[in-house]
Design an enzyme around this catalytic site. Structure first.
Site, PDB file in Angstrom:
ATOM      1  N   TYR A 180      19.462 -25.005  -0.179  1.00  0.00           N
ATOM      2  CA  TYR A 180      18.780 -24.902   1.117  1.00  0.00           C
ATOM      3  C   TYR A 180      18.671 -26.222   1.881  1.00  0.00           C
ATOM      4  O   TYR A 180      18.160 -26.234   3.004  1.00  0.00           O
ATOM      5  CB  TYR A 180      17.384 -24.286   0.927  1.00  0.00           C
ATOM      6  CG  TYR A 180      17.437 -22.911   0.307  1.00  0.00           C
ATOM      7  CD1 TYR A 180      18.057 -21.849   0.965  1.00  0.00           C
ATOM      8  CD2 TYR A 180      16.909 -22.675  -0.959  1.00  0.00           C
ATOM      9  CE1 TYR A 180      18.135 -20.595   0.396  1.00  0.00           C
ATOM     10  CE2 TYR A 180      16.985 -21.414  -1.543  1.00  0.00           C
ATOM     11  CZ  TYR A 180      17.602 -20.379  -0.862  1.00  0.00           C
ATOM     12  OH  TYR A 180      17.679 -19.136  -1.432  1.00  0.00           O
ATOM     13  N   HIS A 197      19.976 -16.647   7.915  1.00  0.00           N
ATOM     14  CA  HIS A 197      19.897 -17.095   6.520  1.00  0.00           C
ATOM     15  C   HIS A 197      20.477 -18.486   6.442  1.00  0.00           C
ATOM     16  O   HIS A 197      21.586 -18.738   6.953  1.00  0.00           O
ATOM     17  CB  HIS A 197      20.651 -16.140   5.590  1.00  0.00           C
ATOM     18  CG  HIS A 197      20.057 -14.771   5.603  1.00  0.00           C
ATOM     19  ND1 HIS A 197      18.876 -14.489   4.953  1.00  0.00           N
ATOM     20  CD2 HIS A 197      20.443 -13.646   6.228  1.00  0.00           C
ATOM     21  CE1 HIS A 197      18.572 -13.221   5.171  1.00  0.00           C
ATOM     22  NE2 HIS A 197      19.494 -12.683   5.951  1.00  0.00           N
TER      23      HIS A 197
HETATM   24  O1  CA2 Z   1      19.500 -18.288   2.769  1.00  0.00           O
HETATM   25  C1  CA2 Z   1      18.406 -17.875   3.167  1.00  0.00           C
HETATM   26  O2  CA2 Z   1      17.842 -18.310   4.165  1.00  0.00           O
HETATM   27  C2  CA2 Z   1      17.681 -16.793   2.368  1.00  0.00           C
HETATM   28  O3  CA2 Z   1      17.051 -15.913   3.286  1.00  0.00           O
HETATM   29  C3  CA2 Z   1      16.639 -17.511   1.537  1.00  0.00           C
HETATM   30  C4  CA2 Z   1      15.892 -16.574   0.580  1.00  0.00           C
HETATM   31  C5  CA2 Z   1      16.864 -15.751  -0.240  1.00  0.00           C
HETATM   32  O4  CA2 Z   1      16.142 -14.803  -1.029  1.00  0.00           O
HETATM   33  C6  CA2 Z   1      17.853 -15.010   0.627  1.00  0.00           C
HETATM   34  O5  CA2 Z   1      18.747 -14.321  -0.213  1.00  0.00           O
HETATM   35  C7  CA2 Z   1      18.621 -15.986   1.502  1.00  0.00           C
HETATM   36  C8  CA2 Z   1      15.023 -17.368  -0.394  1.00  0.00           C
HETATM   37  C9  CA2 Z   1      14.102 -18.337   0.232  1.00  0.00           C
HETATM   38  C10 CA2 Z   1      13.569 -19.222  -0.848  1.00  0.00           C
HETATM   39  O6  CA2 Z   1      13.406 -20.489  -0.280  1.00  0.00           O
HETATM   40  C11 CA2 Z   1      13.203 -21.525  -1.132  1.00  0.00           C
HETATM   41  C12 CA2 Z   1      13.299 -22.772  -0.580  1.00  0.00           C
HETATM   42  C13 CA2 Z   1      13.110 -23.861  -1.359  1.00  0.00           C
HETATM   43  C14 CA2 Z   1      12.816 -23.723  -2.700  1.00  0.00           C
HETATM   44  C15 CA2 Z   1      12.706 -22.474  -3.248  1.00  0.00           C
HETATM   45  C16 CA2 Z   1      12.901 -21.355  -2.458  1.00  0.00           C
END
Ligand code: CA2
Length: 144
Positions: free
Chosen positions: A22, A98
C-alpha cells in the site's frame, strides 16, 4: 463542487504496515495532497471500519447533495451486498478506488460486489488513483 473521499476498514493503518502493498503514505498525507492539488474542491474525508457507518456516510452525502464520492470500500468490496445496495441507491456518482491491483492478488479480491454499482473502478495505481477519480468527478460529477 463538493466531494466525499470515503475509506473503509483498516485504511486508517496506511503508511504504518504492509507498505510493500500500500506504500508509505498515510490517510492524512492523502487528504493534504488532494486538498493542495484541488484547492477549489470542497472536500469531506471519512474513514470507518464499520459497514453501517459507511452506508450512513453514503446516504448522508446524497442528502447533503455532494457531487461525487471517491470510495475505497477496502475488504468490504469483496463481501458487502449492503454497501453495493447503498451505492446503487444514491443519485451521486461513486468512483471505486483500490490502491493495490486487486487482479494481481488473491482470487477472492478479483470480485468486487460494490463495483457494478459504481460508475467506474481504478485499481493498482496507488494513491494516485484517488486524484484520478477526483479528476473524473470534476468533469462528470452530479452538478459539474
Ligand atoms: O487496494 C486496496 O485499496 C484495497 O481496497 C485495500 C483493502 C483490501 O482488502 C482490498 O482487497 C484492496 C485492505 C485495506 C487494508 O489496509 C491496510 C493498510 C495498511 C496496513 C494494513 C492494512
Amino acid at each position: 463542487m463538493k466531494l466525499l473521499v470515503l475509506n473503509g476498514p483498516n485504511l486508517n493503518l496506511l503508511g504504518s504496515r504492509e507498505t510493500d502493498i500500500y506504500g508509505t503514505g498515510t490517510l492524512a498525507d492523502l487528504e493534504a495532497s488532494l486538498r493542495s492539488e484541488f484547492a477549489d474542491v470542497d472536500f469531506a474525508f471519512e474513514q470507518s471500519g464499520h459497514e453501517g457507518s459507511l452506508i450512513d456516510a453514503l446516504h448522508e452525502a446524497a442528502s447533503r447533495r455532494f457531487d461525487g464520492i471517491v470510495f475505497n470500500p477496502a475488504g468490504y468490496s469483496h463481501t458487502s451486498v449492503a454497501l453495493r445496495d447503498a451505492v446503487a441507491a444514491i443519485d451521486v456518482p461513486v468512483v471505486e478506488v483500490h490502491i493495490s491491483n486487486v487482479y494481481a492478488r488473491e482470487r477472492f479480491r478479483h470480485v468486487s460486489r460494490t463495483a457494478a454499482a459504481a460508475v467506474g473502478v481504478i485499481s493498482g495505481l496507488g494513491m494516485a488513483g484517488y486524484a484520478l477519480a477526483v479528476r473524473y468527478l470534476l468533469v462528470h460529477g452530479a452538478r459539474s
